[in-house]
Design a protein around this motif. Structure first.
Motif, PDB file in Angstrom:
ATOM      1  N   VAL A  76       0.842  -1.207   0.000  1.00  0.00           N
ATOM      2  CA  VAL A  76       0.000   0.000   0.000  1.00  0.00           C
ATOM      3  C   VAL A  76       0.875   1.254   0.000  1.00  0.00           C
ATOM      4  CG1 VAL A  76      -1.603   1.344   1.409  1.00  0.00           C
ATOM      5  CG2 VAL A  76      -2.031  -1.070   1.003  1.00  0.00           C
ATOM      6  N   ALA A  80       0.288   3.924  -2.750  1.00  0.00           N
ATOM      7  CA  ALA A  80      -0.486   5.089  -2.309  1.00  0.00           C
ATOM      8  C   ALA A  80       0.352   6.355  -2.266  1.00  0.00           C
ATOM      9  CB  ALA A  80      -1.088   4.805  -0.930  1.00  0.00           C
ATOM     10  N   LEU A 148      -5.532  -5.003  -1.183  1.00  0.00           N
ATOM     11  CA  LEU A 148      -4.581  -3.979  -1.607  1.00  0.00           C
ATOM     12  C   LEU A 148      -5.279  -2.858  -2.371  1.00  0.00           C
ATOM     13  CD1 LEU A 148      -1.662  -3.009  -1.962  1.00  0.00           C
ATOM     14  CD2 LEU A 148      -1.494  -4.478  -3.976  1.00  0.00           C
ATOM     15  N   GLN A 151      -7.756  -0.807  -0.058  1.00  0.00           N
ATOM     16  CA  GLN A 151      -7.107   0.125   0.853  1.00  0.00           C
ATOM     17  C   GLN A 151      -6.470   1.297   0.122  1.00  0.00           C
ATOM     18  OE1 GLN A 151      -4.399  -1.913   3.461  1.00  0.00           O
ATOM     19  NE2 GLN A 151      -6.013  -3.078   4.495  1.00  0.00           N
ATOM     20  N   VAL A 152      -5.863   1.041  -1.022  1.00  0.00           N
ATOM     21  CA  VAL A 152      -5.250   2.131  -1.789  1.00  0.00           C
ATOM     22  C   VAL A 152      -6.291   3.147  -2.218  1.00  0.00           C
ATOM     23  CG1 VAL A 152      -4.067   2.657  -3.965  1.00  0.00           C
ATOM     24  CG2 VAL A 152      -3.265   0.783  -2.537  1.00  0.00           C
ATOM     25  N   THR A 208       0.414   6.112   5.888  1.00  0.00           N
ATOM     26  CA  THR A 208      -0.273   5.140   5.030  1.00  0.00           C
ATOM     27  C   THR A 208      -0.040   3.709   5.508  1.00  0.00           C
ATOM     28  OG1 THR A 208       1.641   5.212   3.547  1.00  0.00           O
ATOM     29  CG2 THR A 208      -0.243   6.604   2.979  1.00  0.00           C
ATOM     30  N   SER A 212      -3.072   1.280   6.761  1.00  0.00           N
ATOM     31  CA  SER A 212      -3.291  -0.034   6.159  1.00  0.00           C
ATOM     32  C   SER A 212      -3.240  -1.138   7.207  1.00  0.00           C
ATOM     33  CB  SER A 212      -2.232  -0.292   5.087  1.00  0.00           C
ATOM     34  OG  SER A 212      -2.274  -1.628   4.640  1.00  0.00           O
TER      35      SER A 212
END
Length: 407
Positions: A76, A80, A148, A151-152, A208, A212
């Motif tokens: 992430v 991100a 993945l 969450q991104v 981030t 996550s």
């Protein structure tokens, strides 16, 4: 004077209650992590032990979820943070009319509930997988891949906010001057903008990763049949907790404190070196003492102290204490049972006379006696009456021979 004293007492009481409310649960969890009781509690205290840390490490589901969460968190961050940087640069380069609309679009994923994001991620990518004819063993139905992407979708907005706040302090004339001096846009970006954004990039990566790692609302749907650390932890709490979760809290608190101390050491060192006061200090003049102020040395020192404390605590054997506690509980239980028996004997009334024995002493009427399945003995039939000329119970009214005249 009295008013000032009363105000100071009120401020002290308020601060004490605030910090007790803030750190009270953490203190309780730290204490319960070293209590041998099978249920997390502070009192009554039984024995000092570090066995719950071993129970935590031997929990295969939690450990598997931990490695999965770490892998997802790193992935992430790798996706991100560049997305957030691109969004921040776009906000800085476009005009003020489009900036408000683009900002609203980039900030919207944060406002959407995590449950909605998780379900929509599953629905969307399963629709794409069916559209391309993918089977169920492809990435479109893989919990790691879906988690993945889910969450991104919203964590990139966190990175964008952090980087945008730093980018607003950047002087764009520096980049223009570099371009005028013959630098390419890529060189101006790498040598001027990225060094300026370096602190914000580190902060964005840290935020981030934490977002996550601790996410649950979205992950509980997108992980499908797999487990992350948060989902495995939530299922363990639902099924019943033990002090191993308190041991986990102790580890998290220790890691957080060590990281905060190392970060503070790095910040103070950079400020002293930047201000030029380090050269005037006798502490920094000595190479050995100056080495101790390095963040790496501080980290090694803290890890060494923590490891020594953990090793010393693990040497304590709680088996003798547990045997004594168990024996004490057994004696207490026997004493209570004896008191209860004595109380029953004192309060019991006079026993009634014993009834005479019967052929069926069972209170259930012999329903569970296999001998009761035999057919009951029927009483002997009464003696038959002597035969008569008219055996009919109706007086021979329906006997045609009874109509003949008697002789």
């Amino acid at each position: 004077m009295t008013r000032g004293l009363g105000g100071g007492l009120f401020a002290f009481s308020y601060a004490l209650l605030f910090f007790l409310f803030l750190f009270g649960p953490l203190i309780i969890m730290v204490i319960t992590a070293f209590n041998s009781s099978a249920f997390p509690r502070v009192v009554p205290w039984e024995c000092f032990t570090t066995d719950w840390f071993g129970v935590l490490v031997r929990n295969e589901r939690l450990m598997s979820g931990l490695w999965t969460s770490l892998a997802i968190g790193v992935a992430v961050v790798a996706i991100a943070v560049p997305f957030g940087l691109a969004g921040a640069l776009a906000l800085a380069d476009i005009g003020p009319r489009l900036r408000a609309g683009l900002y609203a679009v980039l900030i919207t994923p944060i406002l959407i509930p995590g449950v909605v994001l998780g379900i929509s991620t599953i629905v969307f990518w399963s629709f794409v997988g069916r559209g391309v004819g993918a089977s169920y063993d492809t990435v479109f139905y893989n919990g790691f891949f879906l988690t993945l992407l889910g969450q991104v979708a919203f964590i990139a907005s966190y990175a964008m906010l952090v980087l945008n706040a730093r980018l607003q302090r950047f002087d764009p004339t520096l980049t223009e001057a570099a371009l005028d001096l013959g630098a390419t846009p890529g060189q101006a970006f790498r040598r001027i903008l990225l060094p300026f954004m370096k602190p914000a990039l580190g902060s964005a990566a840290f935020i981030t990763f934490l977002a996550s790692f601790e996410n649950y609302n979205t992950t509980v749907f997108t992980i499908l049949s797999g487990n992350t650390f948060t989902t495995a932890l939530a299922s363990k709490v639902r099924l019943g907790t033990d002090p191993s979760l308190s041991a986990l809290a102790v580890i998290i608190i220790a890691v957080t404190l060590i990281g905060a101390m190392v970060s503070e050491a790095h910040t103070r060192r950079q400020e002293l070196l930047r201000s030029g006061k380090a050269g005037q200090s006798r502490f920094y003049a000595n190479p050995l003492s100056r080495l101790l102020t390095h963040p790496g040395a501080v980290l090694v020192l803290l890890l060494g102290v923590t490891g020594f404390i953990a090793w010393s605590a693990s040497r304590v054997d709680a088996n003798v204490c547990r045997a004594a506690i168990l024996q004490e509980k057994q004696q207490l239980q026997e004493r209570l049972m004896q008191e209860q028996r004595n109380r029953i004997q004192q309060q019991a009334p006079a026993q009634p006379a014993t009834p005479s024995p019967s052929n069926n002493p069972s209170p259930f009427g012999g329903a569970f006696n296999p001998n009761s399945l035999a057919p009951p003995v029927q009483p002997a039939p009464p003696a038959a009456p002597p035969p008569s000329n008219n055996p009919s119970p109706f007086g021979g009214a329906f006997n045609p021979n009874s109509l003949a005249p008697k002789q």
